[in-house]
Motif scaffolding. Structure first.
Motif, PDB file in Angstrom:
ATOM      1  N   ASP A 150       0.719  -0.910   0.452  1.00 30.29           N
ATOM      2  CA  ASP A 150      -0.038   0.211  -0.089  1.00 30.29           C
ATOM      3  C   ASP A 150       1.005   1.480   0.540  1.00 30.29           C
ATOM      4  OD1 ASP A 150       1.155   0.106   2.585  1.00 30.29           O
ATOM      5  OD2 ASP A 150      -1.138   0.034   3.068  1.00 30.29           O
ATOM      6  N   GLY A 151       2.217   1.175  -0.040  1.00 34.19           N
ATOM      7  CA  GLY A 151       3.404   2.537   0.127  1.00 34.19           C
ATOM      8  C   GLY A 151       3.729   3.269   1.375  1.00 34.19           C
ATOM      9  N   SER A 152       3.367   2.597   2.176  1.00 35.88           N
ATOM     10  CA  SER A 152       3.285   2.730   3.544  1.00 35.88           C
ATOM     11  C   SER A 152       4.908   2.210   4.058  1.00 35.88           C
ATOM     12  CB  SER A 152       2.073   2.737   4.722  1.00 35.88           C
ATOM     13  OG  SER A 152       2.538   1.220   4.971  1.00 35.88           O
ATOM     14  N   ASP A 153       6.006   3.064   4.200  1.00 37.29           N
ATOM     15  CA  ASP A 153       7.300   2.568   5.026  1.00 37.29           C
ATOM     16  C   ASP A 153       6.900   2.620   6.126  1.00 37.29           C
ATOM     17  OD1 ASP A 153       9.930   1.977   5.111  1.00 37.29           O
ATOM     18  OD2 ASP A 153      10.538   3.260   3.215  1.00 37.29           O
ATOM     19  N   TYR A 154       7.442   1.571   7.146  1.00 40.76           N
ATOM     20  CA  TYR A 154       7.432   2.711   8.491  1.00 40.76           C
ATOM     21  C   TYR A 154       8.375   2.758   8.585  1.00 40.76           C
ATOM     22  CZ  TYR A 154       3.049  -0.273   8.887  1.00 40.76           C
ATOM     23  OH  TYR A 154       1.787  -1.112   8.463  1.00 40.76           O
ATOM     24  N   LEU A 155       9.585   2.569   8.171  1.00 41.29           N
ATOM     25  CA  LEU A 155      10.863   2.735   8.729  1.00 41.29           C
ATOM     26  C   LEU A 155      11.859   4.465   8.045  1.00 41.29           C
ATOM     27  CD1 LEU A 155      14.247   2.254   9.547  1.00 41.29           C
ATOM     28  CD2 LEU A 155      14.430   1.552   7.729  1.00 41.29           C
ATOM     29  N   PHE A 156      10.376   4.140   6.964  1.00 36.80           N
ATOM     30  CA  PHE A 156      10.879   6.013   6.550  1.00 36.80           C
ATOM     31  C   PHE A 156      10.358   7.003   7.694  1.00 36.80           C
ATOM     32  CE2 PHE A 156       9.542   9.888   4.024  1.00 36.80           C
ATOM     33  CZ  PHE A 156      10.795   9.893   4.154  1.00 36.80           C
ATOM     34  N   THR A 157       8.565   6.732   8.115  1.00 37.06           N
ATOM     35  CA  THR A 157       7.819   7.445   8.700  1.00 37.06           C
ATOM     36  C   THR A 157       9.328   7.638  10.090  1.00 37.06           C
ATOM     37  OG1 THR A 157       5.840   6.959   8.218  1.00 37.06           O
ATOM     38  CG2 THR A 157       6.043   7.327   9.716  1.00 37.06           C
ATOM     39  N   VAL A 158       9.801   7.000  10.524  1.00 37.51           N
ATOM     40  CA  VAL A 158      10.592   7.028  12.361  1.00 37.51           C
ATOM     41  C   VAL A 158      11.822   7.822  11.888  1.00 37.51           C
ATOM     42  CG1 VAL A 158      11.663   4.992  13.595  1.00 37.51           C
ATOM     43  CG2 VAL A 158       9.844   4.302  13.111  1.00 37.51           C
ATOM     44  N   MET A 159      12.014   7.258  10.360  1.00 39.13           N
ATOM     45  CA  MET A 159      13.337   7.861  10.468  1.00 39.13           C
ATOM     46  C   MET A 159      13.476   9.353   9.948  1.00 39.13           C
ATOM     47  SD  MET A 159      15.964   5.945  11.394  1.00 39.13           S
ATOM     48  CE  MET A 159      17.156   6.961  10.977  1.00 39.13           C
TER      49      MET A 159
END
Length: 116
Positions: free
Chosen positions: A21-30
């Protein structure tokens, strides 16, 4: 599109891979981590920058004004020599020259008035 996976596709991907779905958890955390670090570095910089002014609050008003001017010059011109000068001026109190001179002047005035 079929719901079956390709036979060569891995069945388990690590959690830090972007999902379908395009969500990137690592990018959001960073992103949140980087914004927090930038905020903390800014607060630390301005706290350290205000150190000479905080030290000068014990001194007289003229010394505080001079230190404040040097600190503002250091902030806006990025010349560290102004900040170092403000820090040295705040750390060492200038000697009081006016009080002994006024005492000498008063003593001389009293001696002159007694002779008349």
């Amino acid at each position: 599109m079929s719901d079956t996976m390709h036979p060569l596709a891995p069945h388990h991907l690590p959690h830090y891979f972007a999902t379908a779905d395009g969500s990137d958890y690592l990018f959001t955390v960073m992103v949140f981590f980087l914004l927090g670090v930038i905020l903390l570095v800014g607060v630390a910089y301005f706290t350290l920058h205000a150190l000479p002014e905080q030290m000068a609050h014990k001194g007289n008003a003229t010394q505080l004004q001079l230190i404040s001017i040097l600190a503002m010059l250091a902030l806006f011109t990025h010349n560290n020599i102004f900040w170092v000068a403000a820090l040295v001026l705040a750390a060492f109190r200038p000697p009081d020259i006016v009080t002994p001179l006024s005492s000498i002047a008063q003593s001389l005035q009293a001696m002159v008035s007694k002779e008349k």
